[in-house]
Design a protein around this motif. Structure first.
Motif, mmCIF file in Angstrom:
data_model
loop_
_atom_site.group_PDB
_atom_site.id
_atom_site.type_symbol
_atom_site.label_atom_id
_atom_site.label_comp_id
_atom_site.label_asym_id
_atom_site.label_seq_id
_atom_site.Cartn_x
_atom_site.Cartn_y
_atom_site.Cartn_z
ATOM 1 N N PHE A 96 0.833 -1.199 0.000
ATOM 2 C CA PHE A 96 0.000 0.000 0.000
ATOM 3 C C PHE A 96 0.871 1.254 0.000
ATOM 4 O O PHE A 96 0.578 2.221 -0.700
ATOM 5 N N MET A 97 1.950 1.226 0.755
ATOM 6 C CA MET A 97 2.855 2.376 0.770
ATOM 7 C C MET A 97 3.445 2.595 -0.623
ATOM 8 O O MET A 97 3.514 3.728 -1.103
ATOM 9 N N ARG A 98 3.870 1.522 -1.269
ATOM 10 C CA ARG A 98 4.433 1.614 -2.625
ATOM 11 C C ARG A 98 3.429 2.217 -3.588
ATOM 12 O O ARG A 98 3.732 3.168 -4.308
ATOM 13 N N VAL A 99 2.221 1.667 -3.612
ATOM 14 C CA VAL A 99 1.203 2.116 -4.553
ATOM 15 C C VAL A 99 0.839 3.575 -4.305
ATOM 16 O O VAL A 99 0.755 4.378 -5.245
ATOM 17 N N ILE A 100 0.636 3.939 -3.064
ATOM 18 C CA ILE A 100 0.248 5.318 -2.738
ATOM 19 C C ILE A 100 1.366 6.280 -3.105
ATOM 20 O O ILE A 100 1.142 7.279 -3.801
#
Length: 113
Positions: free
Chosen positions: A47-51
């Protein structure tokens, strides 16, 4: 050019960063656990990567020094918190955001058989 933006630029910066981290580490993985077959990612680091990739418009590490959470500018922190909330509310397509992130990182689409 990579530069560090700590200490916090404002209270809004700190609050936005905390919201982003809370959503990425807790809220979104919890929702993903309930949507096992419909959400493409489930882990906090994903989620951190995508955001962050979608906020930056490229692989985040090309513009933010690691560790990203310690070096997010106020603008990126606010945008990351807003995007995390939009993902949680399913206002945006997590599938689309994830595919964009993978393209920026030159990862091939996964084939499901």
């Amino acid at each position: 050019m990579k530069t560090s933006h700590r200490p916090f630029e404002s209270t809004e910066h700190e609050e936005s960063l905390n919201q982003f981290l809370h959503y990425a580490k807790s809220v979104l993985p919890s929702i993903a656990a309930m949507k096992k077959n419909t959400w493409p990612i489930h882990n906090d680091h994903c989620f951190m990567r995508v955001i962050l990739d979608n906020v930056c418009g490229c692989a985040w590490y090309d513009v933010i020094p690691s560790p990203a959470y310690q070096n997010l500018s106020e603008e990126y922190a606010i945008a990351a918190a807003q995007l995390a909330k939009r993902i949680a509310s399913e206002i945006v397509s997590l599938h689309t955001l994830n595919e964009r992130s993978k393209l920026w990182r030159k990862k091939q689409y996964r084939l499901d058989f």
